[in-house]
Design an enzyme around this catalytic site. Structure first.
Site, PDB file in Angstrom:
ATOM      1  N   GLY A 160      -6.002  34.824 -26.019  1.00 17.83           N
ATOM      2  CA  GLY A 160      -5.521  33.574 -25.424  1.00 17.83           C
ATOM      3  C   GLY A 160      -5.133  33.752 -23.965  1.00 17.83           C
ATOM      4  O   GLY A 160      -4.087  33.279 -23.528  1.00 17.83           O
TER       5      GLY A 160
ATOM      6  N   ILE B 123       1.047  32.787 -20.385  1.00 17.29           N
ATOM      7  CA  ILE B 123       1.561  34.146 -20.555  1.00 17.29           C
ATOM      8  C   ILE B 123       0.425  35.150 -20.721  1.00 17.29           C
ATOM      9  O   ILE B 123       0.469  36.262 -20.180  1.00 17.29           O
ATOM     10  CB  ILE B 123       2.536  34.183 -21.760  1.00 17.29           C
ATOM     11  CG1 ILE B 123       3.790  33.359 -21.456  1.00 17.29           C
ATOM     12  CG2 ILE B 123       2.905  35.624 -22.114  1.00 17.29           C
ATOM     13  CD1 ILE B 123       4.695  33.096 -22.672  1.00 17.29           C
TER      14      ILE B 123
ATOM     15  N   ASP C  86     -12.360  31.567 -31.370  1.00 19.07           N
ATOM     16  CA  ASP C  86     -11.178  30.932 -31.961  1.00 19.07           C
ATOM     17  C   ASP C  86     -10.482  31.972 -32.854  1.00 19.07           C
ATOM     18  O   ASP C  86     -11.053  32.397 -33.866  1.00 19.07           O
ATOM     19  CB  ASP C  86     -11.657  29.730 -32.788  1.00 19.07           C
ATOM     20  CG  ASP C  86     -10.519  28.988 -33.465  1.00 19.07           C
ATOM     21  OD1 ASP C  86      -9.394  29.541 -33.547  1.00 19.07           O
ATOM     22  OD2 ASP C  86     -10.743  27.860 -33.928  1.00 19.07           O
ATOM     23  N   VAL C  87      -9.259  32.340 -32.501  1.00 20.17           N
ATOM     24  CA  VAL C  87      -8.579  33.419 -33.245  1.00 20.17           C
ATOM     25  C   VAL C  87      -8.269  33.036 -34.691  1.00 20.17           C
ATOM     26  O   VAL C  87      -7.966  33.910 -35.507  1.00 20.17           O
ATOM     27  CB  VAL C  87      -7.281  33.885 -32.550  1.00 20.17           C
ATOM     28  CG1 VAL C  87      -7.562  34.438 -31.159  1.00 20.17           C
ATOM     29  CG2 VAL C  87      -6.227  32.778 -32.519  1.00 20.17           C
TER      30      VAL C  87
ATOM     31  N   SER D 101       8.567  35.017 -30.210  1.00 21.07           N
ATOM     32  CA  SER D 101       9.339  33.988 -29.507  1.00 21.07           C
ATOM     33  C   SER D 101      10.812  34.089 -29.873  1.00 21.07           C
ATOM     34  O   SER D 101      11.158  34.592 -30.956  1.00 21.07           O
ATOM     35  CB  SER D 101       8.831  32.600 -29.920  1.00 21.07           C
ATOM     36  OG  SER D 101       9.684  31.596 -29.426  1.00 21.07           O
TER      37      SER D 101
ATOM     38  N   GLN E 231       9.667  21.884 -34.241  1.00 24.75           N
ATOM     39  CA  GLN E 231       8.865  23.112 -34.319  1.00 24.75           C
ATOM     40  C   GLN E 231       8.926  23.729 -35.724  1.00 24.75           C
ATOM     41  O   GLN E 231       8.850  24.949 -35.865  1.00 24.75           O
ATOM     42  CB  GLN E 231       9.377  24.128 -33.285  1.00 24.75           C
ATOM     43  CG  GLN E 231       9.170  23.694 -31.841  1.00 24.75           C
ATOM     44  CD  GLN E 231       9.914  24.608 -30.871  1.00 24.75           C
ATOM     45  OE1 GLN E 231      11.136  24.657 -30.851  1.00 24.75           O
ATOM     46  NE2 GLN E 231       9.173  25.343 -30.079  1.00 24.75           N
TER      47      GLN E 231
ATOM     48  N   TYR F 242       6.005  25.741 -36.355  1.00 23.57           N
ATOM     49  CA  TYR F 242       5.794  26.802 -35.361  1.00 23.57           C
ATOM     50  C   TYR F 242       6.764  27.967 -35.527  1.00 23.57           C
ATOM     51  O   TYR F 242       6.347  29.131 -35.490  1.00 23.57           O
ATOM     52  CB  TYR F 242       5.935  26.167 -33.979  1.00 23.57           C
ATOM     53  CG  TYR F 242       5.954  27.107 -32.796  1.00 23.57           C
ATOM     54  CD1 TYR F 242       4.757  27.562 -32.220  1.00 23.57           C
ATOM     55  CD2 TYR F 242       7.152  27.508 -32.207  1.00 23.57           C
ATOM     56  CE1 TYR F 242       4.774  28.396 -31.111  1.00 23.57           C
ATOM     57  CE2 TYR F 242       7.166  28.337 -31.096  1.00 23.57           C
ATOM     58  CZ  TYR F 242       5.977  28.778 -30.556  1.00 23.57           C
ATOM     59  OH  TYR F 242       6.000  29.601 -29.448  1.00 23.57           O
TER      60      TYR F 242
ATOM     61  N   LYS G 150       6.268  32.278 -35.684  1.00 23.57           N
ATOM     62  CA  LYS G 150       6.789  33.259 -34.714  1.00 23.57           C
ATOM     63  C   LYS G 150       7.674  34.281 -35.416  1.00 23.57           C
ATOM     64  O   LYS G 150       7.678  35.455 -35.051  1.00 23.57           O
ATOM     65  CB  LYS G 150       7.525  32.524 -33.595  1.00 23.57           C
ATOM     66  CG  LYS G 150       6.601  31.675 -32.740  1.00 23.57           C
ATOM     67  CD  LYS G 150       5.776  32.547 -31.810  1.00 23.57           C
ATOM     68  CE  LYS G 150       4.333  32.225 -31.768  1.00 23.57           C
ATOM     69  NZ  LYS G 150       3.582  33.046 -30.785  1.00 23.57           N
TER      70      LYS G 150
HETATM   71  P1  NAD Z   1      -0.466  28.258 -23.022  1.00 23.07           P
HETATM   72  O1  NAD Z   1      -0.815  27.011 -23.734  1.00 23.07           O
HETATM   73  O2  NAD Z   1      -0.497  28.300 -21.555  1.00 23.07           O
HETATM   74  O3  NAD Z   1      -1.368  29.463 -23.527  1.00 23.07           O
HETATM   75  C1  NAD Z   1      -1.822  29.575 -24.847  1.00 23.07           C
HETATM   76  C2  NAD Z   1      -3.158  30.258 -24.795  1.00 23.07           C
HETATM   77  O4  NAD Z   1      -3.630  30.446 -26.140  1.00 23.07           O
HETATM   78  C3  NAD Z   1      -4.192  29.413 -24.063  1.00 23.07           C
HETATM   79  O5  NAD Z   1      -4.945  30.246 -23.236  1.00 23.07           O
HETATM   80  C4  NAD Z   1      -5.024  28.841 -25.198  1.00 23.07           C
HETATM   81  O6  NAD Z   1      -6.343  28.541 -24.849  1.00 23.07           O
HETATM   82  C5  NAD Z   1      -4.960  29.990 -26.174  1.00 23.07           C
HETATM   83  N1  NAD Z   1      -5.324  29.567 -27.517  1.00 23.07           N
HETATM   84  C6  NAD Z   1      -4.825  28.524 -28.225  1.00 23.07           C
HETATM   85  N2  NAD Z   1      -5.426  28.438 -29.407  1.00 23.07           N
HETATM   86  C7  NAD Z   1      -6.342  29.443 -29.446  1.00 23.07           C
HETATM   87  C8  NAD Z   1      -7.290  29.856 -30.404  1.00 23.07           C
HETATM   88  N3  NAD Z   1      -7.425  29.216 -31.561  1.00 23.07           N
HETATM   89  N4  NAD Z   1      -8.082  30.918 -30.116  1.00 23.07           N
HETATM   90  C9  NAD Z   1      -7.965  31.558 -28.936  1.00 23.07           C
HETATM   91  N5  NAD Z   1      -7.070  31.215 -27.983  1.00 23.07           N
HETATM   92  C10 NAD Z   1      -6.279  30.167 -28.252  1.00 23.07           C
HETATM   93  O7  NAD Z   1       0.978  28.660 -23.570  1.00 23.07           O
HETATM   94  P2  NAD Z   1       1.827  29.993 -23.431  1.00 23.07           P
HETATM   95  O8  NAD Z   1       3.231  29.556 -23.322  1.00 23.07           O
HETATM   96  O9  NAD Z   1       1.266  30.906 -22.409  1.00 23.07           O
HETATM   97  O10 NAD Z   1       1.642  30.603 -24.887  1.00 23.07           O
HETATM   98  C11 NAD Z   1       1.257  31.941 -25.122  1.00 23.07           C
HETATM   99  C12 NAD Z   1       2.052  32.500 -26.276  1.00 23.07           C
HETATM  100  O11 NAD Z   1       3.425  32.551 -25.901  1.00 23.07           O
HETATM  101  C13 NAD Z   1       2.000  31.664 -27.553  1.00 23.07           C
HETATM  102  O12 NAD Z   1       1.819  32.514 -28.665  1.00 23.07           O
HETATM  103  C14 NAD Z   1       3.371  31.017 -27.619  1.00 23.07           C
HETATM  104  O13 NAD Z   1       3.776  30.769 -28.934  1.00 23.07           O
HETATM  105  C15 NAD Z   1       4.209  32.077 -26.957  1.00 23.07           C
HETATM  106  N6  NAD Z   1       5.485  31.597 -26.461  1.00 23.07           N
HETATM  107  C16 NAD Z   1       5.542  30.706 -25.444  1.00 23.07           C
HETATM  108  C17 NAD Z   1       6.770  30.256 -24.994  1.00 23.07           C
HETATM  109  C18 NAD Z   1       6.923  29.251 -23.894  1.00 23.07           C
HETATM  110  O14 NAD Z   1       8.029  28.723 -23.727  1.00 23.07           O
HETATM  111  N7  NAD Z   1       5.883  28.967 -23.121  1.00 23.07           N
HETATM  112  C19 NAD Z   1       7.939  30.754 -25.574  1.00 23.07           C
HETATM  113  C20 NAD Z   1       7.838  31.662 -26.611  1.00 23.07           C
HETATM  114  C21 NAD Z   1       6.608  32.096 -27.030  1.00 23.07           C
HETATM  115  C1  RM4 Z   2       9.025  28.759 -27.727  1.00 20.48           C
HETATM  116  C2  RM4 Z   2      10.349  28.114 -27.436  1.00 20.48           C
HETATM  117  C3  RM4 Z   2      10.179  27.294 -26.226  1.00 20.48           C
HETATM  118  C4  RM4 Z   2       9.040  26.315 -26.430  1.00 20.48           C
HETATM  119  C5  RM4 Z   2       7.791  27.054 -26.798  1.00 20.48           C
HETATM  120  C6  RM4 Z   2       6.635  26.160 -27.097  1.00 20.48           C
HETATM  121  O1  RM4 Z   2       9.032  29.548 -28.844  1.00 20.48           O
HETATM  122  O2  RM4 Z   2      10.759  27.333 -28.531  1.00 20.48           O
HETATM  123  O3  RM4 Z   2      11.369  26.604 -25.935  1.00 20.48           O
HETATM  124  O4  RM4 Z   2       8.819  25.626 -25.230  1.00 20.48           O
HETATM  125  O5  RM4 Z   2       8.020  27.820 -27.919  1.00 20.48           O
END
Ligand code: NAD
Ligand code: RM4
Length: 254
Positions: free
Chosen positions: A13, A18, A64-65, A144, A154, A157, A161
């Site tokens: 992803g 991230i 697609d993962v 997360s 969530q 979700y 996590k």
């Molecule tokens: P983002 O939406 O920018 O990135 C998510 C990435 O995952 C994208 O590149 C998307 O294309 C990819 N993706 C989604 N579904 C997919 C699939 N089926 N196959 C392959 N790729 C796929 O969001 P992000 O915040 O960078 O999220 C990355 C990770 O960080 C996630 O696992 C999310 O749960 C985790 N996370 C994010 C936050 C936050 O606040 N942004 C907080 C805690 C954890």
């Molecule tokens: C994280 C946390 C963040 C939310 C993202 C999508 O785990 O809950 O607050 O923005 O997920």
């Protein structure tokens, strides 16, 4: 010498957020990098261009993962192109915010499949490759803060996590004998596409910001250092651990 010099790092992803920051950060730390991405070819190309601008090799593999065969294909294609697999950063994830009582079954099931099943298949495929290679490795899962606390919108979700966090703990035990370390990072609220709509509500955004002792929400690049540290030999005796990367939000309850 970079912390990941000579290593090959796989990131799922990684076309945005991230994952992209981790992939580019790994290249800056000296690694060749293979990225998995879902469907945005231009964004994947842009990530590869940034990896190459760091003087490293990069390859993007679409998939697609949620599909088990994506994992075996990604690992095989990355190893074929870059020679080996030293590190997996399991990052791909979704969070379609929705209320609990009328959660659509499809939304629930898709979230489970992408975040948890996808992580399982990827970790298993990368670990099998690392075991075959015989020189250990490191797996870092992007869990997360939501592994530890709930979220009203969530409910589909947060269990994924917590599941990813738990997967790293069990995999650390299963893979320790192969010198494969498994750890997770637990980001707080990081400004990416995943929460753009949710944080478009100014009241919610201010509420989230005010909870953070460091005084701001996170940026994707805030995760690069912790992920690279856990992936690197600096963390050679760290396995089964979880590192909050949340500006202090989790401890700020009172
Ligand atoms: P983002 O939406 O920018 O990135 C998510 C990435 O995952 C994208 O590149 C998307 O294309 C990819 N993706 C989604 N579904 C997919 C699939 N089926 N196959 C392959 N790729 C796929 O969001 P992000 O915040 O960078 O999220 C990355 C990770 O960080 C996630 O696992 C999310 O749960 C985790 N996370 C994010 C936050 C936050 O606040 N942004 C907080 C805690 C954890
Ligand atoms: C994280 C946390 C963040 C939310 C993202 C999508 O785990 O809950 O607050 O923005 O997920």
């Amino acid at each position: 010498m970079g912390l990941l010099a000579g290593k090959t790092v796989l990131v799922t992803g990684a076309s945005a957020g991230i994952g992209r920051a981790a992939a580019i950060g790994a290249a800056r730390a000296g690694a060749d990098v293979a990225i998995n991405y879902l469907d945005d070819d231009d964004a994947a190309e842009s990530c590869i261009a940034a990896i190459e601008a760091e003087g490293r090799r990069g390859i993007a593999i679409r998939g697609d993962v949620a599909e088990p065969e994506t994992a075996t294909h990604f690992v095989a294609a990355a190893a074929a192109a870059l020679g080996k697999v030293d590190v997996l950063v399991n990052n791909a994830g979704i969070c379609p915010f929705h209320a609990f009582l009328d959660m659509p079954i499809d939304t629930f099931e898709r979230t489970m499949r992408v975040n948890l099943h996808g992580a399982y298949y990827m970790v298993q495929a990368a670990a099998n490759r690392m075991v075959e290679q015989g020189h250990g490795g490191a797996i870092v899962a992007v869990s997360s803060i939501s592994a530890l606390v709930g979220g009203e919108y969530q409910t589909h979700y947060t269990p994924t996590k917590a599941g990813v966090h738990s997967l790293m703990q069990s995999a650390a035990i299963a893979l320790g004998r192969h010198s494969i370390r498994c750890n997770s990072v637990l980001p707080g609220t990081i400004l990416t596409d995943i929460n753009k709509d949710d944080l478009a509500d100014p009241a919610k955004r201010m509420h989230m910001e005010q909870r953070v002792p460091l005084g701001r929400l996170g940026q994707p690049e805030d995760l690069a250092g912790p992920i690279i540290f856990l992936a690197s030999d600096m963390a050679r005796y760290v396995t089964g651990a979880a590192l909050l990367v949340d500006g202090g939000a989790f401890v700020n309850l009172q």
